[in-house]
Write a protein that holds these residues in place. Structure first.
Motif, PDB file in Angstrom:
ATOM      1  N   GLY A 132      12.168  40.181  32.412  1.00  0.00           N
ATOM      2  CA  GLY A 132      11.282  39.547  33.385  1.00  0.00           C
ATOM      3  C   GLY A 132       9.985  39.013  32.803  1.00  0.00           C
ATOM      4  O   GLY A 132       8.990  38.890  33.512  1.00  0.00           O
ATOM      5  N   THR A 133      10.011  38.665  31.514  1.00  0.00           N
ATOM      6  CA  THR A 133       8.816  38.119  30.880  1.00  0.00           C
ATOM      7  C   THR A 133       9.222  37.276  29.683  1.00  0.00           C
ATOM      8  O   THR A 133      10.266  37.501  29.070  1.00  0.00           O
ATOM      9  CB  THR A 133       7.846  39.243  30.436  1.00  0.00           C
ATOM     10  OG1 THR A 133       6.700  38.653  29.823  1.00  0.00           O
ATOM     11  CG2 THR A 133       8.488  40.214  29.472  1.00  0.00           C
ATOM     12  N   ASP A 134       8.381  36.317  29.338  1.00  0.00           N
ATOM     13  CA  ASP A 134       8.667  35.459  28.188  1.00  0.00           C
ATOM     14  C   ASP A 134       8.467  36.159  26.855  1.00  0.00           C
ATOM     15  O   ASP A 134       8.889  35.644  25.814  1.00  0.00           O
ATOM     16  CB  ASP A 134       7.793  34.203  28.230  1.00  0.00           C
ATOM     17  CG  ASP A 134       8.313  33.182  29.217  1.00  0.00           C
ATOM     18  OD1 ASP A 134       9.495  33.268  29.605  1.00  0.00           O
ATOM     19  OD2 ASP A 134       7.533  32.292  29.622  1.00  0.00           O
ATOM     20  N   ARG A 135       7.809  37.314  26.879  1.00  0.00           N
ATOM     21  CA  ARG A 135       7.581  38.047  25.633  1.00  0.00           C
ATOM     22  C   ARG A 135       7.791  39.539  25.883  1.00  0.00           C
ATOM     23  O   ARG A 135       6.834  40.295  26.047  1.00  0.00           O
ATOM     24  CB  ARG A 135       6.173  37.784  25.140  1.00  0.00           C
ATOM     25  CG  ARG A 135       6.017  38.041  23.691  1.00  0.00           C
ATOM     26  CD  ARG A 135       4.847  37.273  23.163  1.00  0.00           C
ATOM     27  NE  ARG A 135       4.660  37.628  21.777  1.00  0.00           N
ATOM     28  CZ  ARG A 135       3.619  37.294  21.085  1.00  0.00           C
ATOM     29  NH1 ARG A 135       2.657  36.608  21.651  1.00  0.00           N
ATOM     30  NH2 ARG A 135       3.533  37.649  19.832  1.00  0.00           N
ATOM     31  N   SER A 155      17.636  35.054  23.286  1.00  0.00           N
ATOM     32  CA  SER A 155      16.261  34.756  23.681  1.00  0.00           C
ATOM     33  C   SER A 155      16.203  34.421  25.175  1.00  0.00           C
ATOM     34  O   SER A 155      15.265  34.829  25.860  1.00  0.00           O
ATOM     35  CB  SER A 155      15.690  33.615  22.840  1.00  0.00           C
ATOM     36  OG  SER A 155      16.410  32.421  23.034  1.00  0.00           O
ATOM     37  N   LYS A 156      17.199  33.750  25.680  1.00  0.00           N
ATOM     38  CA  LYS A 156      17.236  33.413  27.111  1.00  0.00           C
ATOM     39  C   LYS A 156      17.486  34.661  27.965  1.00  0.00           C
ATOM     40  O   LYS A 156      16.747  34.946  28.912  1.00  0.00           O
ATOM     41  CB  LYS A 156      18.331  32.373  27.366  1.00  0.00           C
ATOM     42  CG  LYS A 156      18.521  32.050  28.821  1.00  0.00           C
ATOM     43  CD  LYS A 156      19.662  31.076  29.037  1.00  0.00           C
ATOM     44  CE  LYS A 156      19.851  30.823  30.523  1.00  0.00           C
ATOM     45  NZ  LYS A 156      20.984  29.940  30.773  1.00  0.00           N
ATOM     46  N   VAL A 157      18.533  35.403  27.649  1.00  0.00           N
ATOM     47  CA  VAL A 157      18.929  36.549  28.477  1.00  0.00           C
ATOM     48  C   VAL A 157      17.897  37.676  28.407  1.00  0.00           C
ATOM     49  O   VAL A 157      17.578  38.290  29.411  1.00  0.00           O
ATOM     50  CB  VAL A 157      20.332  37.058  28.084  1.00  0.00           C
ATOM     51  CG1 VAL A 157      20.700  38.309  28.869  1.00  0.00           C
ATOM     52  CG2 VAL A 157      21.373  35.964  28.301  1.00  0.00           C
ATOM     53  N   ARG A 158      17.357  37.937  27.235  1.00  0.00           N
ATOM     54  CA  ARG A 158      16.357  39.006  27.097  1.00  0.00           C
ATOM     55  C   ARG A 158      15.152  38.726  27.983  1.00  0.00           C
ATOM     56  O   ARG A 158      14.659  39.607  28.687  1.00  0.00           O
ATOM     57  CB  ARG A 158      15.906  39.150  25.640  1.00  0.00           C
ATOM     58  CG  ARG A 158      16.968  39.728  24.723  1.00  0.00           C
ATOM     59  CD  ARG A 158      16.521  39.819  23.276  1.00  0.00           C
ATOM     60  NE  ARG A 158      15.475  40.829  23.155  1.00  0.00           N
ATOM     61  CZ  ARG A 158      14.173  40.565  23.048  1.00  0.00           C
ATOM     62  NH1 ARG A 158      13.731  39.326  23.009  1.00  0.00           N
ATOM     63  NH2 ARG A 158      13.316  41.556  22.961  1.00  0.00           N
ATOM     64  N   LYS A 159      14.666  37.499  27.969  1.00  0.00           N
ATOM     65  CA  LYS A 159      13.512  37.135  28.803  1.00  0.00           C
ATOM     66  C   LYS A 159      13.846  37.311  30.280  1.00  0.00           C
ATOM     67  O   LYS A 159      13.028  37.777  31.068  1.00  0.00           O
ATOM     68  CB  LYS A 159      13.072  35.703  28.499  1.00  0.00           C
ATOM     69  CG  LYS A 159      12.483  35.564  27.108  1.00  0.00           C
ATOM     70  CD  LYS A 159      12.221  34.109  26.750  1.00  0.00           C
ATOM     71  CE  LYS A 159      11.705  33.997  25.322  1.00  0.00           C
ATOM     72  NZ  LYS A 159      11.474  32.601  24.933  1.00  0.00           N
ATOM     73  N   GLU A 160      15.055  36.935  30.643  1.00  0.00           N
ATOM     74  CA  GLU A 160      15.522  37.089  32.022  1.00  0.00           C
ATOM     75  C   GLU A 160      15.591  38.569  32.406  1.00  0.00           C
ATOM     76  O   GLU A 160      15.094  38.976  33.460  1.00  0.00           O
ATOM     77  CB  GLU A 160      16.910  36.446  32.128  1.00  0.00           C
ATOM     78  CG  GLU A 160      17.647  36.661  33.410  1.00  0.00           C
ATOM     79  CD  GLU A 160      19.087  36.152  33.293  1.00  0.00           C
ATOM     80  OE1 GLU A 160      19.994  36.880  33.717  1.00  0.00           O
ATOM     81  OE2 GLU A 160      19.300  35.033  32.760  1.00  0.00           O
TER      82      GLU A 160
END
Length: 150
Positions: free
Chosen positions: A113-116, A105-110
């Motif tokens: 470039g978005t929280d979703r 969840s942390k790396v994917r958002k990073e």
């Protein structure tokens, strides 16, 4: 329109040993084989420490492995003029779902470039991966505008 395939590889030894392409484009769709956390020389990044039976003893390298896996996917996407913005689906195959959920969840958002991230995502627990030190493998599917990419 023909089903001509364009392929891309990263030059790691297991491409030849297993006999596959890292990525294949047919028309507007790019299929990326399960990616691992290796560097440009094929060395595993953040390999898990194994017990005497060859099983990971902890999953703390999960975040580093996921991050490197996305780096490798981005390289492959670039071969077709694509980016993570073109990814429509990903599947994470993991040895430990709770640690993958937290790190992913942390790396994917990073990475997106978005929280979703606007990506269909699957998180699947498995009993083993290609290399014992690997605790995550991620496959991707991307769709591009062929006219714009040509």
């Amino acid at each position: 329109m023909s089903n001509t395939k364009k392929i891309a590889n990263l030059g790691v030894a297991w491409e030849q040993a297993f006999g596959y392409a890292q990525a294949v484009q047919v028309r507007d769709t790019i299929y990326i084989s399960g990616q691992l956390s290796h560097d440009g020389d094929g060395n595993l990044v953040a390999p898990a420490v194994l017990d005497d039976k060859g099983r990971p003893i902890d999953f703390t390298p999960m975040e580093q492995q996921i991050r490197q896996t996305y780096v490798n996917a981005k390289k492959l996407l670039a071969e077709f003029g694509a980016t993570l913005d073109d990814v429509v689906e990903e599947t994470l195959f993991v040895l430990d779902v709770p640690s993958a959920f937290a790190a992913g969840s942390k790396v994917r958002k990073e990475m997106y470039g978005t929280d979703r991230p606007p990506v269909a995502s699957n998180l699947i627990g498995v009993s083993a991966l290609a290399f014992p030190q690997q605790i995550v493998e991620i496959s991707f599917r991307a769709v591009i505008d062929v006219k714009a990419a040509s």
